[in-house]
Design an enzyme around this catalytic site. Sequence first.
Site, PDB file in Angstrom:
ATOM      1  N   GLY A   1       0.816  -1.210   0.000  1.00  0.00           N
ATOM      2  CA  GLY A   1       0.000   0.000   0.000  1.00  0.00           C
ATOM      3  C   GLY A   1       0.848   1.258   0.000  1.00  0.00           C
ATOM      4  O   GLY A   1       2.077   1.214   0.116  1.00  0.00           O
TER       5      GLY A   1
ATOM      6  N   ALA B   1      -1.695   4.573  16.781  1.00  0.00           N
ATOM      7  CA  ALA B   1      -1.542   6.014  16.582  1.00  0.00           C
ATOM      8  C   ALA B   1      -2.488   6.496  15.494  1.00  0.00           C
ATOM      9  O   ALA B   1      -2.346   6.094  14.339  1.00  0.00           O
ATOM     10  CB  ALA B   1      -0.101   6.348  16.211  1.00  0.00           C
TER      11      ALA B   1
ATOM     12  N   HIS C   1      -9.847  14.593   3.617  1.00  0.00           N
ATOM     13  CA  HIS C   1      -8.975  13.551   3.090  1.00  0.00           C
ATOM     14  C   HIS C   1      -9.308  13.255   1.631  1.00  0.00           C
ATOM     15  O   HIS C   1     -10.337  13.675   1.114  1.00  0.00           O
ATOM     16  CB  HIS C   1      -9.107  12.258   3.911  1.00  0.00           C
ATOM     17  CG  HIS C   1      -8.393  12.294   5.223  1.00  0.00           C
ATOM     18  ND1 HIS C   1      -8.932  12.889   6.340  1.00  0.00           N
ATOM     19  CD2 HIS C   1      -7.186  11.816   5.607  1.00  0.00           C
ATOM     20  CE1 HIS C   1      -8.086  12.770   7.361  1.00  0.00           C
ATOM     21  NE2 HIS C   1      -7.020  12.117   6.932  1.00  0.00           N
TER      22      HIS C   1
ATOM     23  N   LYS D   1     -10.051   7.132   1.115  1.00  0.00           N
ATOM     24  CA  LYS D   1     -10.033   6.769   2.540  1.00  0.00           C
ATOM     25  C   LYS D   1     -11.327   6.051   2.889  1.00  0.00           C
ATOM     26  O   LYS D   1     -12.417   6.523   2.558  1.00  0.00           O
ATOM     27  CB  LYS D   1      -9.860   8.018   3.406  1.00  0.00           C
ATOM     28  CG  LYS D   1      -9.714   7.718   4.888  1.00  0.00           C
ATOM     29  CD  LYS D   1      -9.333   8.967   5.653  1.00  0.00           C
ATOM     30  CE  LYS D   1      -9.229   8.698   7.152  1.00  0.00           C
ATOM     31  NZ  LYS D   1      -8.233   7.657   7.472  1.00  0.00           N
TER      32      LYS D   1
END
Length: 247
Positions: free
Chosen positions: A12, A103, A133, A137
């Site tokens: 990716g 995170a 974004h 996404k």
Amino acid sequence: MTIRVAVLGAAGRMGSTTAQAVRDAEGLELVAEVDAGDDVAALAGRADVAVDFTLPDVTEANVHALLDAGIHAVVGTTGWDDDALGRVSDHVGRTAGLGVLVAPNFSLSAVLAMRFAAQAAPYFASAEVVELHHPRKVDAPSGTAVHTARGIADARGAAGSPPMPDATETALPGARGAVVDGVRVHALRLEGLVAHEEILLSNPGELMTIRTDTFDRASFMPGVLLAVREIADHPGLTVGLDAYLDL
């Protein structure tokens, strides 16, 4: 001592960028690039730390497999909920000193923006979050926006702040965004963007905007490499890179 690193989701965009960053980093060795169909358990004895940039529907299973293999897990995949985090916390608590970092964002500017917003929130009557974004996404709102909203809510709660004013009585579904712990969060998906966030805090007669813009995935790499190097010193589950920074 060299830290042996595996990258999950290496094909990716984030995974490939991470793999190259590990190759270029001093004191780190890239020992595996793992993708769909590969056996995570086979990393046992080969890797000290694994970085997961996969998909929300597989990332929790990956973390459990890494813990079973005795490997620290640095996770950048978003879409985690409290139940999944609870299961991972229970699992990592049964290991011999392993660490898991989940995170929402590895960009240092984003991490600092979240911290600044939490510090400022008790001094403002209103706060809302807008995240922007690229349209590929798969989750909304972003993990960064959710984490930001929770930080704002926690800070306001600790300060005893009153509910934020909002006289809206009627609205089209979704017009006022999602609600995360009482904080409105709005998600935009636009071609040409990478990752962006605006945190708006206001009082009568004033508005403060905290904004962070990511134009290239390379901006995440200092945070990823910091996490890889520091995770052994942070056993258990940690949510948010800010816990690894001296803030």
